[in-house]
Design an enzyme around this catalytic site. Structure first.
Site, PDB file in Angstrom:
ATOM      1  N   MET A 196       0.866  -1.195   0.000  1.00  0.00           N
ATOM      2  CA  MET A 196       0.000   0.000   0.000  1.00  0.00           C
ATOM      3  C   MET A 196       0.893   1.233   0.000  1.00  0.00           C
ATOM      4  O   MET A 196       1.194   1.787   1.051  1.00  0.00           O
ATOM      5  CB  MET A 196      -0.883  -0.034   1.250  1.00  0.00           C
ATOM      6  N   ASP A 197       1.278   1.683  -1.169  1.00  0.00           N
ATOM      7  CA  ASP A 197       2.251   2.778  -1.241  1.00  0.00           C
ATOM      8  C   ASP A 197       1.601   4.059  -1.778  1.00  0.00           C
ATOM      9  O   ASP A 197       0.678   3.998  -2.597  1.00  0.00           O
ATOM     10  CB  ASP A 197       3.416   2.356  -2.156  1.00  0.00           C
TER      11      ASP A 197
END
Ligand code: FPP
Ligand code: MG
Length: 268
Positions: free
Chosen positions: A39-40
């Site tokens: 989850m960037d």
């Protein structure tokens, strides 16, 4: 006022009906057993929307809950999410504190109000070096895990604080230690021996079929390196994680289905 509310109700009803139909159609094809998310992009999303960094992470949690539900509705059996890397402890104390506070709050919320996990029979595993977490977060982890440990239909691996090299090193150490206990009949250490000691094996996670990283960065950043075996499909998207939703996920699932069908055809 009345008309506007009525229209909004109609639009929501229609979109939720259309969504349900879409999910049902997708679920009729091959579905990955295990999907992982890197989850960037939370901070870039926050900057882009003139929000505080902390709000970027909070919106990131909302996206995680949304995607967990989409996966469960599609009948994905296991979801893994990279919530905090061991390296993330090097971020500013304010940001680390904010992330720890968010983790504690959301895990406790899950205990009081675990309807999503209970509705889909999901067991929560917190995967990683949990002893590095502040005591109050460790307490919340134990509570949330024991609250869901009887659930058998699906697995949610929340990886924090985690890195793959740490997971593999720990697994090798335990494998060697176990092998030394049986020194009289020492067999060679196999891939399966190490596999059995991996942190993600705790909940007997299925093989990783799809790994998704958001925000346009094309790296694995020490996430599930052992589990990214030859059949894992790596998917990179430029959307920042808090904005990631069903319509980013659909092309990924369609790509998985296309590749699975063509593999089945070439094997037959
Ligand atoms: C990466 O974006 C994101 C993180 C390091 C944290 C991810 C955490 C969440 C989505 C919330 C998860 C939930 C819990 C329970 C803690 P980044 O900060 O690297 O952003 P950037 O790439 O734009 O700098
Ligand atoms: Mg980042």
């Amino acid at each position: 006022m009345f008309v506007r509310r009525g229209l909004r109700w109609l639009r929501e009803k229609f979109t939720s009906k259309a969504r349900n139909l879409l999910l049902r159609v997708l679920a009729a094809g091959p579905i990955p057993r295990h999907v992982a998310f890197v989850m960037d992009g939370n901070r870039r999303y926050a900057r882009m929307n003139h929000k505080k960094i902390q709000q970027g992470h909070t919106d990131g949690f909302i996206a995680l809950r949304r995607m967990l539900e989409v996966c469960l509705r599609l009948n994905v059996k296991c979801v893994s999410a990279y919530a905090f890397s061991i390296e993330n402890f090097k971020r500013s104390p304010e940001e680390v504190d904010a992330l720890m506070g968010l983790a504690e709050e959301k895990l406790l919320e899950l205990c009081q109000n675990g309807e999503l996990l209970d509705q889909y029979g999901v067991r929560l595993n917190v995967v990683g070096r949990r002893e590095l977490l502040p005591e109050r977060v460790q307490r919340a982890v134990r509570k949330a895990e024991s609250r869901t440990r009887h659930n058998k239909q699906a697995i949610f691996n929340l990886c924090m604080p985690y890195t793959s090299r740490d997971e593999i090193t720990t697994a090798v150490q335990s494998t060697v230690r176990n092998a030394l206990k049986e020194i009289d009949e020492l067999d060679p250490i196999t891939e399966e021996d190490i596999d059995a000691q991996l942190m993600t094996s705790l909940g007997s996670s299925p093989p990783l079929d799809v790994l998704i990283r958001t925000s346009g960065v094309k790296r694995l950043s020490d996430f599930l390196l052992w589990q990214c075996c030859e059949d894992t499909q790596l998917q990179f998207t430029s959307t920042y994680w808090p904005d990631f939703g069903l319509f980013d996920f659909i092309p990924i699932i369609l790509d998985y289905q296309r590749k699975t069908w063509s593999r089945r055809v070439s094997l037959s």
